[in-house]
Write a protein that holds these residues in place. Structure first.
Motif, PDB file in Angstrom:
ATOM      1  N   LYS A   3       0.846  -1.196   0.000  1.00 36.01           N
ATOM      2  CA  LYS A   3       0.000   0.000   0.000  1.00 36.01           C
ATOM      3  C   LYS A   3       0.878   1.242   0.000  1.00 36.01           C
ATOM      4  O   LYS A   3       2.090   1.176   0.261  1.00 36.01           O
ATOM      5  N   ALA A   4       0.255   2.376  -0.286  1.00 32.26           N
ATOM      6  CA  ALA A   4       0.987   3.643  -0.409  1.00 32.26           C
ATOM      7  C   ALA A   4       1.852   3.929   0.820  1.00 32.26           C
ATOM      8  O   ALA A   4       2.940   4.491   0.696  1.00 32.26           O
ATOM      9  N   ASP A   5       1.396   3.522   2.010  1.00 35.99           N
ATOM     10  CA  ASP A   5       2.166   3.774   3.244  1.00 35.99           C
ATOM     11  C   ASP A   5       3.492   3.020   3.265  1.00 35.99           C
ATOM     12  O   ASP A   5       4.393   3.356   4.024  1.00 35.99           O
ATOM     13  N   ASP A   6       3.604   1.958   2.436  1.00 33.06           N
ATOM     14  CA  ASP A   6       4.822   1.143   2.409  1.00 33.06           C
ATOM     15  C   ASP A   6       5.939   1.787   1.577  1.00 33.06           C
ATOM     16  O   ASP A   6       7.067   1.303   1.602  1.00 33.06           O
ATOM     17  N   PHE A   7       5.625   2.836   0.822  1.00 33.47           N
ATOM     18  CA  PHE A   7       6.590   3.393  -0.131  1.00 33.47           C
ATOM     19  C   PHE A   7       7.345   4.566   0.468  1.00 33.47           C
ATOM     20  O   PHE A   7       6.822   5.306   1.298  1.00 33.47           O
ATOM     21  N   ASN A   8       8.578   4.738  -0.014  1.00 35.66           N
ATOM     22  CA  ASN A   8       9.433   5.818   0.456  1.00 35.66           C
ATOM     23  C   ASN A   8       9.518   6.892  -0.630  1.00 35.66           C
ATOM     24  O   ASN A   8       9.894   6.599  -1.757  1.00 35.66           O
ATOM     25  N   THR A   9       9.165   8.135  -0.278  1.00 34.35           N
ATOM     26  CA  THR A   9       9.224   9.259  -1.215  1.00 34.35           C
ATOM     27  C   THR A   9      10.366  10.177  -0.826  1.00 34.35           C
ATOM     28  O   THR A   9      10.536  10.510   0.349  1.00 34.35           O
ATOM     29  N   ILE A  10      11.165  10.560  -1.827  1.00 40.52           N
ATOM     30  CA  ILE A  10      12.279  11.485  -1.589  1.00 40.52           C
ATOM     31  C   ILE A  10      12.135  12.689  -2.510  1.00 40.52           C
ATOM     32  O   ILE A  10      11.462  12.621  -3.545  1.00 40.52           O
ATOM     33  N   ASN A  11      12.759  13.778  -2.121  1.00 41.73           N
ATOM     34  CA  ASN A  11      12.803  14.975  -2.968  1.00 41.73           C
ATOM     35  C   ASN A  11      14.034  14.917  -3.856  1.00 41.73           C
ATOM     36  O   ASN A  11      15.079  14.406  -3.441  1.00 41.73           O
ATOM     37  N   TRP A  12      13.896  15.412  -5.080  1.00 42.52           N
ATOM     38  CA  TRP A  12      15.043  15.603  -5.964  1.00 42.52           C
ATOM     39  C   TRP A  12      14.910  16.988  -6.571  1.00 42.52           C
ATOM     40  O   TRP A  12      13.929  17.685  -6.323  1.00 42.52           O
ATOM     41  N   SER A  13      15.880  17.412  -7.359  1.00 46.04           N
ATOM     42  CA  SER A  13      15.920  18.808  -7.819  1.00 46.04           C
ATOM     43  C   SER A  13      14.683  19.219  -8.612  1.00 46.04           C
ATOM     44  O   SER A  13      14.320  20.388  -8.626  1.00 46.04           O
ATOM     45  N   GLY A  14      14.003  18.241  -9.248  1.00 40.15           N
ATOM     46  CA  GLY A  14      12.861  18.600 -10.083  1.00 40.15           C
ATOM     47  C   GLY A  14      11.501  18.228  -9.523  1.00 40.15           C
ATOM     48  O   GLY A  14      10.486  18.429 -10.178  1.00 40.15           O
TER      49      GLY A  14
END
Length: 193
Positions: free
Chosen positions: A7-18
């Motif tokens: 599920k969406a809670d299992d995923f890791n989101t990171i920021n990048w330059s764009g």
């Protein structure tokens, strides 16, 4: 057969330059994108700036699909291509690549002997789609981009919501049956290690 639903809670989101990037799946599970020691990796990205440069990834083969929006992808000294919804492009990670336009995209990265393909399926409400499982495929992964889908496999039913990731390994001769609970879009990845 092994079936896993993330599920969406299992995923890791990171920021990048764009914008942002969300890792959906990496294999082997002990590998790390930063170390570049994966066999394959699936991710989505939000491109929120008009012009962006792709990270150089020597030794990595890439496939990109646009999920929303549109871009022009430019591979310096090779070719450029306009990509709209569900259009794909395949390229090598050491190519000098940039893009113009904002979008949400889906990415498959493979290394070494790993190979993969991605395709989009639009399923209307109450439509039934049968997907045969190919024993030569090691991973069949479905990402529910929109809607809700009922999956029937070996007489067992699983409900898949928007944002869910379905991972199937260790296939037998079964067929997958997908039924749209509403108008839905799913991205299917088939990967051979």
């Amino acid at each position: 057969m092994n079936i896993e639903i993330k599920k969406a809670d299992d995923f890791n989101t990171i920021n990048w330059s764009g914008g942002t990037s969300t890792q959906l799946y990496i294999y082997p599970p002990t590998s790390d994108y930063q170390r570049r020691d994966f066999d394959f990796r699936l991710s989505t990205a939000m491109v929120e700036v008009e012009e962006s440069d792709f990270t150089s990834l020597p030794g990595v083969s890439r496939k990109i699909m646009i999920l929303d929006g549109a871009i022009e992808i430019i591979h310096e000294n090779r070719y450029s291509k306009k990509l709209g919804k569900f259009d794909t492009d395949s390229f090598e990670g050491d190519w000098k690549t940039s893009s113009i336009g904002k979008c949400i995209d889906f990415n498959l990265m493979t290394r070494g002997t790993s190979k993969g393909e991605i395709k989009a399926l639009s399923i209307e409400k109450k439509q039934i789609v049968n997907l045969p499982l190919d024993k030569a495929t090691d991973f069949l992964i479905g990402y529910i981009f929109s809607g809700e889908i009922s999956l029937t496999i070996n007489q067992k039913i699983h409900q898949l919501q928007q944002g869910n990731l379905l991972v199937i390994t260790q296939f037998d001769s079964a067929n997958l049956q997908l039924t749209g609970m509403e108008n839905s879009e799913i991205i299917i990845s088939k990967i051979i290690i």
